[in-house]
Design a protein around this motif. Structure first.
Motif, PDB file in Angstrom:
ATOM      1  N   ARG A 186      46.238  42.352  24.392  1.00  0.00           N
ATOM      2  CA  ARG A 186      45.252  42.574  23.323  1.00  0.00           C
ATOM      3  C   ARG A 186      44.326  43.727  23.675  1.00  0.00           C
ATOM      4  NH1 ARG A 186      45.143  36.832  23.124  1.00  0.00           N
ATOM      5  NH2 ARG A 186      43.264  36.789  24.433  1.00  0.00           N
ATOM      6  N   GLN A 187      43.936  43.820  24.936  1.00  0.00           N
ATOM      7  CA  GLN A 187      43.080  44.929  25.373  1.00  0.00           C
ATOM      8  C   GLN A 187      43.800  46.264  25.235  1.00  0.00           C
ATOM      9  OE1 GLN A 187      41.763  44.642  29.433  1.00  0.00           O
ATOM     10  NE2 GLN A 187      40.240  46.259  29.222  1.00  0.00           N
ATOM     11  N   PRO A 210      46.035  35.483  31.013  1.00  0.00           N
ATOM     12  CA  PRO A 210      45.568  36.833  31.320  1.00  0.00           C
ATOM     13  C   PRO A 210      46.520  37.929  30.838  1.00  0.00           C
ATOM     14  CG  PRO A 210      46.221  35.684  33.327  1.00  0.00           C
ATOM     15  CD  PRO A 210      46.185  34.670  32.244  1.00  0.00           C
ATOM     16  N   LEU A 211      47.822  37.618  30.770  1.00  0.00           N
ATOM     17  CA  LEU A 211      48.765  38.601  30.236  1.00  0.00           C
ATOM     18  C   LEU A 211      48.499  38.830  28.758  1.00  0.00           C
ATOM     19  CD1 LEU A 211      51.252  40.408  30.379  1.00  0.00           C
ATOM     20  CD2 LEU A 211      52.682  38.371  30.071  1.00  0.00           C
ATOM     21  N   SER A 212      48.268  37.752  28.009  1.00  0.00           N
ATOM     22  CA  SER A 212      47.971  37.887  26.579  1.00  0.00           C
ATOM     23  C   SER A 212      46.689  38.683  26.371  1.00  0.00           C
ATOM     24  CB  SER A 212      47.844  36.504  25.940  1.00  0.00           C
ATOM     25  OG  SER A 212      49.074  35.794  26.026  1.00  0.00           O
ATOM     26  N   ARG A 213      45.684  38.433  27.202  1.00  0.00           N
ATOM     27  CA  ARG A 213      44.420  39.186  27.073  1.00  0.00           C
ATOM     28  C   ARG A 213      44.645  40.666  27.375  1.00  0.00           C
ATOM     29  NH1 ARG A 213      42.298  34.514  29.676  1.00  0.00           N
ATOM     30  NH2 ARG A 213      42.310  35.589  31.690  1.00  0.00           N
ATOM     31  N   GLY A 225      44.524  51.406  19.670  1.00  0.00           N
ATOM     32  CA  GLY A 225      44.098  51.372  18.274  1.00  0.00           C
ATOM     33  C   GLY A 225      45.194  50.989  17.307  1.00  0.00           C
ATOM     34  N   VAL A 226      46.299  50.425  17.808  1.00  0.00           N
ATOM     35  CA  VAL A 226      47.393  49.975  16.941  1.00  0.00           C
ATOM     36  C   VAL A 226      47.906  48.637  17.455  1.00  0.00           C
ATOM     37  CG1 VAL A 226      48.132  52.292  16.263  1.00  0.00           C
ATOM     38  CG2 VAL A 226      49.133  51.217  18.295  1.00  0.00           C
ATOM     39  N   VAL A 230      44.565  54.588  29.182  1.00  0.00           N
ATOM     40  CA  VAL A 230      45.409  53.412  29.411  1.00  0.00           C
ATOM     41  C   VAL A 230      45.717  53.323  30.895  1.00  0.00           C
ATOM     42  CG1 VAL A 230      47.678  52.399  28.972  1.00  0.00           C
ATOM     43  CG2 VAL A 230      46.401  53.471  27.115  1.00  0.00           C
ATOM     44  N   GLU A 231      45.644  52.128  31.463  1.00  0.00           N
ATOM     45  CA  GLU A 231      45.934  51.909  32.867  1.00  0.00           C
ATOM     46  C   GLU A 231      47.424  51.643  33.063  1.00  0.00           C
ATOM     47  OE1 GLU A 231      43.516  48.755  34.267  1.00  0.00           O
ATOM     48  OE2 GLU A 231      41.613  49.708  33.707  1.00  0.00           O
ATOM     49  N   THR A 232      47.937  52.060  34.211  1.00  0.00           N
ATOM     50  CA  THR A 232      49.350  51.813  34.494  1.00  0.00           C
ATOM     51  C   THR A 232      49.653  50.316  34.538  1.00  0.00           C
ATOM     52  OG1 THR A 232      48.905  51.998  36.873  1.00  0.00           O
ATOM     53  CG2 THR A 232      49.670  53.985  35.737  1.00  0.00           C
ATOM     54  N   ARG A 233      48.681  49.521  34.990  1.00  0.00           N
ATOM     55  CA  ARG A 233      48.878  48.071  35.006  1.00  0.00           C
ATOM     56  C   ARG A 233      49.155  47.551  33.602  1.00  0.00           C
ATOM     57  NH1 ARG A 233      45.232  44.317  33.642  1.00  0.00           N
ATOM     58  NH2 ARG A 233      43.625  45.934  33.610  1.00  0.00           N
ATOM     59  N   GLU A 234      48.415  48.047  32.622  1.00  0.00           N
ATOM     60  CA  GLU A 234      48.616  47.615  31.246  1.00  0.00           C
ATOM     61  C   GLU A 234      49.986  48.031  30.731  1.00  0.00           C
ATOM     62  OE1 GLU A 234      44.080  47.709  29.482  1.00  0.00           O
ATOM     63  OE2 GLU A 234      45.149  49.601  29.762  1.00  0.00           O
TER      64      GLU A 234
END
Length: 292
Positions: free
Chosen positions: A40-41, A34-37, A47-48, A4-8
């Motif tokens: 979702r990413q 882009p925030l919604s994408r 995985g949840v 997981v990236e810190t940005r996420e």
């Protein structure tokens, strides 16, 4: 599971706290799609599902609530690591010592003088802060070591060594009748109708109930006492910041205050250890001076 990236994580925390993608996007300074994408990413990486989305709005799932409990600390840890790395890579390594403005003045001056007199000592920058901020400065990588006080400061995540203990005094307006007393008790200073005791922040930054003003800074507190709006109980050595309009009166049954040096748990360095040794060496002399 991909890393997981810190940005996420930053994006997730914003949405989780706002529970609204539009407001979160505005807070982050980005467009909503882009925030919604990105969210979702992130859900795909972990995985949840982190959010339930329907016509009624956005809600955290149990997995999302769990992540929200841990994500801010993880982000803080990354920021602290980067800050420490930058300081460690500076051309001249310096030790940052945090201390509450106005407290333990005699000890602080003696510590700085004794440390500077030692051969090969690391230069020290003093980071003055407000009430209760030392722990945060240590944990976020701003400071290496701090002058702190028991039982007032928060020591979660902090290692420390006790230096010296001292009684406490009430700081009262010089024109108030209490200023003529030779000594006081906690019961007496806690129940003065025209002079409510100032309320210090608790470890979670809330304030206990009561009629007295909430303490936010030393300057605010000093002026409120001078104006006859409050009194406070502080370690005797903190008299250094007294104004001429203040009088210090011993409080016989106040909890004993202990001055300590603290540093982030598990992050001691040779420079910190050397400073702690110096603090222990001069603590007896300082305790004698402050009792005078």
């Amino acid at each position: 599971m991909d890393d997981v990236e810190t940005r996420e994580l930053r994006y997730f925390v914003a949405v989780a706290e706002e529970l609204h993608f539009g407001r979160a996007a505005l807070r982050l300074g980005m467009a909503q799609p882009p925030l919604s994408r990105a969210i979702r990413q992130l859900e795909e990486r972990i995985g949840v599902r982190l959010f339930d989305r329907d016509r009624r709005g956005v809600r955290l799932t149990p997995a999302g609530a769990t992540l929200l409990r841990d994500a801010p600390a993880a982000l803080d840890g990354v920021r602290a690591a980067v800050r420490r790395a930058r300081r460690a890579g500076a051309p001249v390594r310096r030790l940052v010592l945090a201390t509450k403005a106005g407290s333990s003045h005699e000890f602080l001056q003696a510590l700085l003088d004794a440390h500077a007199a030692e051969d090969g000592s690391t230069p020290i920058d003093v980071e003055l802060c407000e009430i209760g901020e030392q722990a945060g400065l240590l944990l976020d990588g701003t400071a290496d070591v701090a002058v702190m006080h028991r039982p007032f400061d928060d020591f979660a995540g902090i290692e420390s060594v006790d230096l010296y203990s001292e009684p406490q005094v009430a700081i009262v307006p010089a024109v108030h009748p209490l200023a003529r007393r030779r000594s006081l008790t906690m019961a007496e200073v806690s129940s003065v109708p025209d002079l409510p005791m100032a309320r210090w922040p608790l470890a979670d930054w809330t304030y206990p109930p009561g009629p007295g003003p909430e303490v936010h800074s030393q300057a605010q507190l000093a002026q409120l006492v001078a104006l006859g709006r409050t009194l406070l109980v502080i370690p005797r050595s903190s008299r250094a910041w007294q104004w001429p309009e203040h009088v210090a009166v011993p409080v016989l049954d106040a909890p004993i205050a202990t001055t300590v040096l603290g540093w982030p748990a598990g992050r001691s360095t040779p420079a910190v250890e050397r400073l702690v040794e110096t603090g222990l060496r001069i603590s007896d002399v300082t305790a004698t001076a402050t009792s005078a």
